[in-house]
Design a protein around this motif. Structure first.
Motif, PDB file in Angstrom:
ATOM      1  N   ASP A   1      16.700 -28.893  11.093  1.00 15.75           N
ATOM      2  CA  ASP A   1      16.342 -29.699  10.164  1.00 15.75           C
ATOM      3  C   ASP A   1      15.576 -29.283   9.132  1.00 15.75           C
ATOM      4  O   ASP A   1      14.297 -28.635   9.162  1.00 15.75           O
ATOM      5  CB  ASP A   1      15.581 -31.008  10.691  1.00 15.75           C
ATOM      6  N   ARG A   2      15.892 -29.357   7.647  1.00 16.04           N
ATOM      7  CA  ARG A   2      15.440 -28.560   6.565  1.00 16.04           C
ATOM      8  C   ARG A   2      14.013 -29.471   6.246  1.00 16.04           C
ATOM      9  O   ARG A   2      13.085 -28.824   5.525  1.00 16.04           O
ATOM     10  CB  ARG A   2      16.402 -28.703   5.351  1.00 16.04           C
ATOM     11  N   SER A   3      13.949 -30.575   6.414  1.00 15.48           N
ATOM     12  CA  SER A   3      12.702 -31.211   6.267  1.00 15.48           C
ATOM     13  C   SER A   3      11.658 -30.879   6.764  1.00 15.48           C
ATOM     14  O   SER A   3      10.453 -30.740   6.433  1.00 15.48           O
ATOM     15  CB  SER A   3      12.947 -32.775   6.567  1.00 15.48           C
ATOM     16  N   LEU A   4      11.801 -30.038   8.339  1.00 20.19           N
ATOM     17  CA  LEU A   4      10.421 -29.713   8.900  1.00 20.19           C
ATOM     18  C   LEU A   4      10.061 -28.424   7.923  1.00 20.19           C
ATOM     19  O   LEU A   4       8.785 -28.174   8.040  1.00 20.19           O
ATOM     20  CB  LEU A   4      11.050 -29.094  10.151  1.00 20.19           C
ATOM     21  N   GLU A   5      10.980 -27.618   7.728  1.00 20.17           N
ATOM     22  CA  GLU A   5      10.696 -26.301   6.834  1.00 20.17           C
ATOM     23  C   GLU A   5      10.172 -26.787   5.617  1.00 20.17           C
ATOM     24  O   GLU A   5       9.107 -26.146   4.973  1.00 20.17           O
ATOM     25  CB  GLU A   5      11.912 -25.424   6.516  1.00 20.17           C
ATOM     26  N   ASN A   6      10.408 -27.713   4.738  1.00 19.58           N
ATOM     27  CA  ASN A   6       9.868 -28.215   3.614  1.00 19.58           C
ATOM     28  C   ASN A   6       8.498 -28.671   3.880  1.00 19.58           C
ATOM     29  O   ASN A   6       7.703 -28.586   2.941  1.00 19.58           O
ATOM     30  CB  ASN A   6      10.751 -29.432   2.901  1.00 19.58           C
ATOM     31  N   ALA A   7       8.307 -29.379   5.193  1.00 19.14           N
ATOM     32  CA  ALA A   7       7.007 -29.767   5.240  1.00 19.14           C
ATOM     33  C   ALA A   7       6.017 -28.804   5.473  1.00 19.14           C
ATOM     34  O   ALA A   7       4.917 -28.983   4.930  1.00 19.14           O
ATOM     35  CB  ALA A   7       7.093 -30.923   6.705  1.00 19.14           C
ATOM     36  N   ALA A   8       6.506 -27.643   6.217  1.00 23.00           N
ATOM     37  CA  ALA A   8       5.589 -26.742   6.279  1.00 23.00           C
ATOM     38  C   ALA A   8       5.119 -25.884   5.147  1.00 23.00           C
ATOM     39  O   ALA A   8       4.186 -25.517   4.694  1.00 23.00           O
ATOM     40  CB  ALA A   8       6.345 -25.603   7.308  1.00 23.00           C
ATOM     41  N   ARG A   9       6.224 -25.693   4.191  1.00 26.35           N
ATOM     42  CA  ARG A   9       5.998 -25.252   2.704  1.00 26.35           C
ATOM     43  C   ARG A   9       4.967 -26.224   1.909  1.00 26.35           C
ATOM     44  O   ARG A   9       4.120 -25.779   1.043  1.00 26.35           O
ATOM     45  CB  ARG A   9       7.097 -25.026   2.197  1.00 26.35           C
ATOM     46  N   ASP A  10       5.107 -27.660   2.233  1.00 23.80           N
ATOM     47  CA  ASP A  10       4.254 -28.365   1.457  1.00 23.80           C
ATOM     48  C   ASP A  10       2.873 -28.334   2.076  1.00 23.80           C
ATOM     49  O   ASP A  10       1.847 -28.521   1.067  1.00 23.80           O
ATOM     50  CB  ASP A  10       4.664 -29.722   1.416  1.00 23.80           C
ATOM     51  N   LEU A  11       2.567 -28.058   3.437  1.00 26.34           N
ATOM     52  CA  LEU A  11       1.370 -27.636   3.787  1.00 26.34           C
ATOM     53  C   LEU A  11       0.891 -26.259   3.597  1.00 26.34           C
ATOM     54  O   LEU A  11      -0.529 -25.908   3.943  1.00 26.34           O
ATOM     55  CB  LEU A  11       1.379 -27.925   5.242  1.00 26.34           C
ATOM     56  N   GLY A  12       1.476 -25.412   2.770  1.00 24.11           N
ATOM     57  CA  GLY A  12       0.999 -24.190   2.290  1.00 24.11           C
ATOM     58  C   GLY A  12       1.331 -22.957   2.941  1.00 24.11           C
ATOM     59  O   GLY A  12       1.067 -22.045   2.832  1.00 24.11           O
ATOM     60  N   ALA A  13       2.350 -23.111   3.619  1.00 22.70           N
ATOM     61  CA  ALA A  13       3.025 -22.063   4.542  1.00 22.70           C
ATOM     62  C   ALA A  13       3.942 -21.279   3.769  1.00 22.70           C
ATOM     63  O   ALA A  13       4.574 -21.854   2.864  1.00 22.70           O
ATOM     64  CB  ALA A  13       3.792 -22.487   5.666  1.00 22.70           C
ATOM     65  N   GLY A  14       3.893 -19.791   3.809  1.00 30.97           N
ATOM     66  CA  GLY A  14       4.875 -19.145   3.096  1.00 30.97           C
ATOM     67  C   GLY A  14       6.074 -19.096   3.558  1.00 30.97           C
ATOM     68  O   GLY A  14       6.418 -19.626   4.743  1.00 30.97           O
ATOM     69  N   ARG A  15       6.878 -18.265   3.105  1.00 26.40           N
ATOM     70  CA  ARG A  15       8.403 -18.266   3.743  1.00 26.40           C
ATOM     71  C   ARG A  15       8.307 -17.488   5.024  1.00 26.40           C
ATOM     72  O   ARG A  15       9.002 -18.057   5.988  1.00 26.40           O
ATOM     73  CB  ARG A  15       9.220 -17.232   2.577  1.00 26.40           C
ATOM     74  N   ALA A  16       7.440 -16.364   5.011  1.00 30.61           N
ATOM     75  CA  ALA A  16       7.476 -15.584   6.661  1.00 30.61           C
ATOM     76  C   ALA A  16       6.817 -16.674   7.683  1.00 30.61           C
ATOM     77  O   ALA A  16       7.356 -16.573   8.790  1.00 30.61           O
ATOM     78  CB  ALA A  16       6.453 -14.429   6.248  1.00 30.61           C
ATOM     79  N   ALA A  17       5.744 -17.300   7.135  1.00 29.95           N
ATOM     80  CA  ALA A  17       5.124 -18.093   8.072  1.00 29.95           C
ATOM     81  C   ALA A  17       6.143 -19.440   8.655  1.00 29.95           C
ATOM     82  O   ALA A  17       6.157 -19.775   9.635  1.00 29.95           O
ATOM     83  CB  ALA A  17       3.742 -18.764   7.534  1.00 29.95           C
ATOM     84  N   THR A  18       6.608 -19.988   7.703  1.00 29.60           N
ATOM     85  CA  THR A  18       7.758 -21.018   7.897  1.00 29.60           C
ATOM     86  C   THR A  18       8.559 -20.509   8.714  1.00 29.60           C
ATOM     87  O   THR A  18       9.062 -21.448   9.660  1.00 29.60           O
ATOM     88  CB  THR A  18       8.258 -21.405   6.607  1.00 29.60           C
TER      89      THR A  18
END
Length: 278
Positions: free
Chosen positions: A174-191
């Motif tokens: 689910d891409r929304s989970l990745e977007n949520a992680a990015r919105d919370l400040g996670a970078g590409r690698a952390a996501t």
């Protein structure tokens, strides 16, 4: 409204009968033969012969080592390829073309593909000629009849299984989970490592188990690329059935490989279950 019982029984009966006739019954015959002694009675002498012989342990260790390395390399190569095909190839038609090219070798016999690698990996093959021409080596590298040559062939044969299973898992993230992680400040690698990769892990584990079991039982590729210098456990089984005609000892070898493989697969499933629970 009650469902019709008879059609369901008929639908399940056909595959169950096929499974019983062509898998369980032959396995029962093989297991029974492995427990039959020279005098016709029940005996575990064949298993004692396997367990007490250092040669069989060396072949087993080599077999599982090559299977593990094949699984590891297929995972390292297949995951990025599957991720790229699903996430970076936007055209559905182009993606289908790549998938067709990936699975197209599966429609060719292992014998034909192995002979192709013999031509490529020979002392005067394409690989050695290219390295000699470029000046990277002074003398041809011996790849045929080595563990490296067998490993190359096994990775080539089994790589599509990892790509297909991982690609299916990546497509379901689910891409929304990745977007949520990015919105919370996670970078590409952390996501990727905290969201995407854990969600794809069941698909990767399924593909790895498939590749491992196929590599453990592989015969054609190790026999041709090994050139008779390297023996895997499947080759020992084939020798007992085709050359020595010792079906009792061959059955014991078959059951030993099957049980050890099932134990390792069960351990991998257990680790995956613990990881998913965590």
């Amino acid at each position: 409204m009650k469902r019709p019982i008879l059609p369901i029984a008929l639908l399940l009966g056909a595959p169950c009968a096929f499974f019983l006739a062509f898998f369980l019954a032959p396995m029962f015959v093989v297991a029974l033969a492995s427990l039959t002694g020279a005098n016709g009675g029940v005996s575990v002498a064949n298993y004692e012969r396997i367990l007490l012989d250092r040669y069989h342990w060396d072949v087993l260790i080599l077999t599982f080592k090559l299977a593990f390395l094949t699984t590891l390399l297929c995972s390292l190569l297949g995951y990025p390829l599957a991720y790229y095909l699903v996430r970076n190839v936007s055209s559905r038609m182009l993606r289908r073309v790549f998938v067709i090219l990936l699975i197209l070798p599966l429609f060719t016999s292992n014998i034909v593909r192995s002979f192709g690698w013999i031509v490529l990996l020979g002392r005067r093959g394409l690989l050695n000629d290219s390295l000699l021409t470029s000046g990277l080596i002074d003398t041809p590298i011996r790849l045929l009849g080595t563990e490296t040559g067998i490993l190359i062939g096994l990775v080539y044969v089994h790589l599509p299984f990892i790509v297909l299973t991982v690609g299916n898992a990546v497509g379901k993230v689910d891409r929304s989970l990745e977007n949520a992680a990015r919105d919370l400040g996670a970078g590409r690698a952390a996501t990727f490592w905290t969201v995407t990769f854990p969600l794809c892990l069941p698909g990767l584990l399924a593909g790895a188990i498939m590749v491992f079991t196929l590599s453990v039982s592989a015969y054609v590729t190790p026999a041709l690329l090994g050139g008779g210098r390297i023996t895997m456990f499947s080759m020992l089984i084939f020798q007992q059935y085709s050359s020595v005609f010792d079906f009792h000892y061959g059955g014991a070898l078959s059951c030993t490989l099957l049980v050890l493989t099932l134990l390792m697969v069960a351990a991998a499933n257990r680790v995956g279950a613990i990881r998913r629970a965590a």
